[in-house]
Write a protein that holds these residues in place. Structure first.
Motif, PDB file in Angstrom:
ATOM      1  N   ALA A 109      -1.268   2.604  26.755  1.00 27.19           N
ATOM      2  CA  ALA A 109      -1.519   1.914  28.010  1.00 27.19           C
ATOM      3  C   ALA A 109      -2.935   1.356  27.979  1.00 27.19           C
ATOM      4  O   ALA A 109      -3.859   1.996  27.477  1.00 27.19           O
ATOM      5  N   PHE A 110      -3.078   0.147  28.508  1.00 32.23           N
ATOM      6  CA  PHE A 110      -4.385  -0.463  28.702  1.00 32.23           C
ATOM      7  C   PHE A 110      -4.713  -0.330  30.187  1.00 32.23           C
ATOM      8  O   PHE A 110      -3.972  -0.836  31.032  1.00 32.23           O
ATOM      9  N   VAL A 111      -5.798   0.355  30.486  1.00 36.29           N
ATOM     10  CA  VAL A 111      -6.180   0.629  31.873  1.00 36.29           C
ATOM     11  C   VAL A 111      -7.526  -0.030  32.137  1.00 36.29           C
ATOM     12  O   VAL A 111      -8.491   0.204  31.403  1.00 36.29           O
ATOM     13  N   THR A 112      -7.577  -0.874  33.173  1.00 34.78           N
ATOM     14  CA  THR A 112      -8.823  -1.542  33.538  1.00 34.78           C
ATOM     15  C   THR A 112      -9.316  -1.008  34.878  1.00 34.78           C
ATOM     16  O   THR A 112      -8.556  -0.966  35.849  1.00 34.78           O
ATOM     17  N   ILE A 113     -10.580  -0.605  34.900  1.00 38.90           N
ATOM     18  CA  ILE A 113     -11.226  -0.088  36.096  1.00 38.90           C
ATOM     19  C   ILE A 113     -12.345  -1.049  36.474  1.00 38.90           C
ATOM     20  O   ILE A 113     -13.120  -1.482  35.621  1.00 38.90           O
ATOM     21  N   ARG A 114     -12.420  -1.389  37.749  1.00 37.98           N
ATOM     22  CA  ARG A 114     -13.445  -2.311  38.248  1.00 37.98           C
ATOM     23  C   ARG A 114     -14.436  -1.534  39.102  1.00 37.98           C
ATOM     24  O   ARG A 114     -14.038  -0.743  39.965  1.00 37.98           O
ATOM     25  N   HIS A 115     -15.728  -1.768  38.859  1.00 37.01           N
ATOM     26  CA  HIS A 115     -16.802  -1.158  39.633  1.00 37.01           C
ATOM     27  C   HIS A 115     -17.594  -2.273  40.319  1.00 37.01           C
ATOM     28  O   HIS A 115     -18.082  -3.183  39.646  1.00 37.01           O
ATOM     29  N   ASP A 116     -17.691  -2.223  41.629  1.00 35.96           N
ATOM     30  CA  ASP A 116     -18.532  -3.148  42.403  1.00 35.96           C
ATOM     31  C   ASP A 116     -19.770  -2.388  42.849  1.00 35.96           C
ATOM     32  O   ASP A 116     -19.651  -1.348  43.508  1.00 35.96           O
ATOM     33  N   ILE A 117     -20.946  -2.904  42.516  1.00 33.26           N
ATOM     34  CA  ILE A 117     -22.206  -2.291  42.916  1.00 33.26           C
ATOM     35  C   ILE A 117     -22.881  -3.239  43.901  1.00 33.26           C
ATOM     36  O   ILE A 117     -23.242  -4.371  43.544  1.00 33.26           O
ATOM     37  N   THR A 118     -23.013  -2.763  45.146  1.00 30.70           N
ATOM     38  CA  THR A 118     -23.467  -3.604  46.247  1.00 30.70           C
ATOM     39  C   THR A 118     -24.675  -2.973  46.924  1.00 30.70           C
ATOM     40  O   THR A 118     -24.639  -1.779  47.249  1.00 30.70           O
ATOM     41  N   PRO A 119     -25.740  -3.752  47.147  1.00 35.38           N
ATOM     42  CA  PRO A 119     -26.843  -3.223  47.960  1.00 35.38           C
ATOM     43  C   PRO A 119     -26.316  -2.850  49.343  1.00 35.38           C
ATOM     44  O   PRO A 119     -25.423  -3.518  49.884  1.00 35.38           O
ATOM     45  N   LEU A 120     -26.852  -1.788  49.900  1.00 33.60           N
ATOM     46  CA  LEU A 120     -26.336  -1.240  51.157  1.00 33.60           C
ATOM     47  C   LEU A 120     -26.278  -2.270  52.280  1.00 33.60           C
ATOM     48  O   LEU A 120     -25.348  -2.278  53.070  1.00 33.60           O
ATOM     49  N   GLN A 121     -27.243  -3.159  52.350  1.00 33.84           N
ATOM     50  CA  GLN A 121     -27.297  -4.138  53.444  1.00 33.84           C
ATOM     51  C   GLN A 121     -26.625  -5.469  53.100  1.00 33.84           C
ATOM     52  O   GLN A 121     -26.654  -6.394  53.903  1.00 33.84           O
ATOM     53  N   ALA A 122     -25.995  -5.572  51.940  1.00 35.50           N
ATOM     54  CA  ALA A 122     -25.383  -6.840  51.523  1.00 35.50           C
ATOM     55  C   ALA A 122     -23.877  -6.828  51.756  1.00 35.50           C
ATOM     56  O   ALA A 122     -23.253  -5.780  51.856  1.00 35.50           O
ATOM     57  N   ALA A 123     -23.323  -8.026  51.808  1.00 38.53           N
ATOM     58  CA  ALA A 123     -21.878  -8.164  52.029  1.00 38.53           C
ATOM     59  C   ALA A 123     -21.105  -8.323  50.719  1.00 38.53           C
ATOM     60  O   ALA A 123     -19.909  -8.064  50.676  1.00 38.53           O
TER      61      ALA A 123
END
Length: 72
Positions: free
Chosen positions: A39-53
């Motif tokens: 199986a090929f498994v892709t995981i996405r990580h979003d890193i967002t500043p606390l005050q940003a949208a």
């Protein structure tokens, strides 16, 4: 086993700023090969500043997961 990684830098992160990291399963693709299932498994990580949208960094990691080897 890590198969690949992609990182997109979309904005700035200031040293010491508070961030939120959200991780999600982006996709799972099953394959059958002569040597067994995988199986090929892709995981996405979003890193967002606390005050940003929107995220400042988006990372995708793709892993290969191997099933038990077939008997020969």
């Amino acid at each position: 086993m890590l198969a690949g990684r992609r990182v997109d830098y979309l904005g700035d992160l200031k040293i010491g700023s508070a961030i939120v990291r959200r991780s999600a399963l982006a996709s799972v693709t099953r394959k059958q090969t002569a040597s067994g299932d995988m199986a090929f498994v892709t995981i996405r990580h979003d890193i967002t500043p606390l005050q940003a949208a929107t995220p400042a960094i988006v990372e995708e990691q793709t892993y290969i997961l191997l099933g038990p080897a077939k008997a020969r």
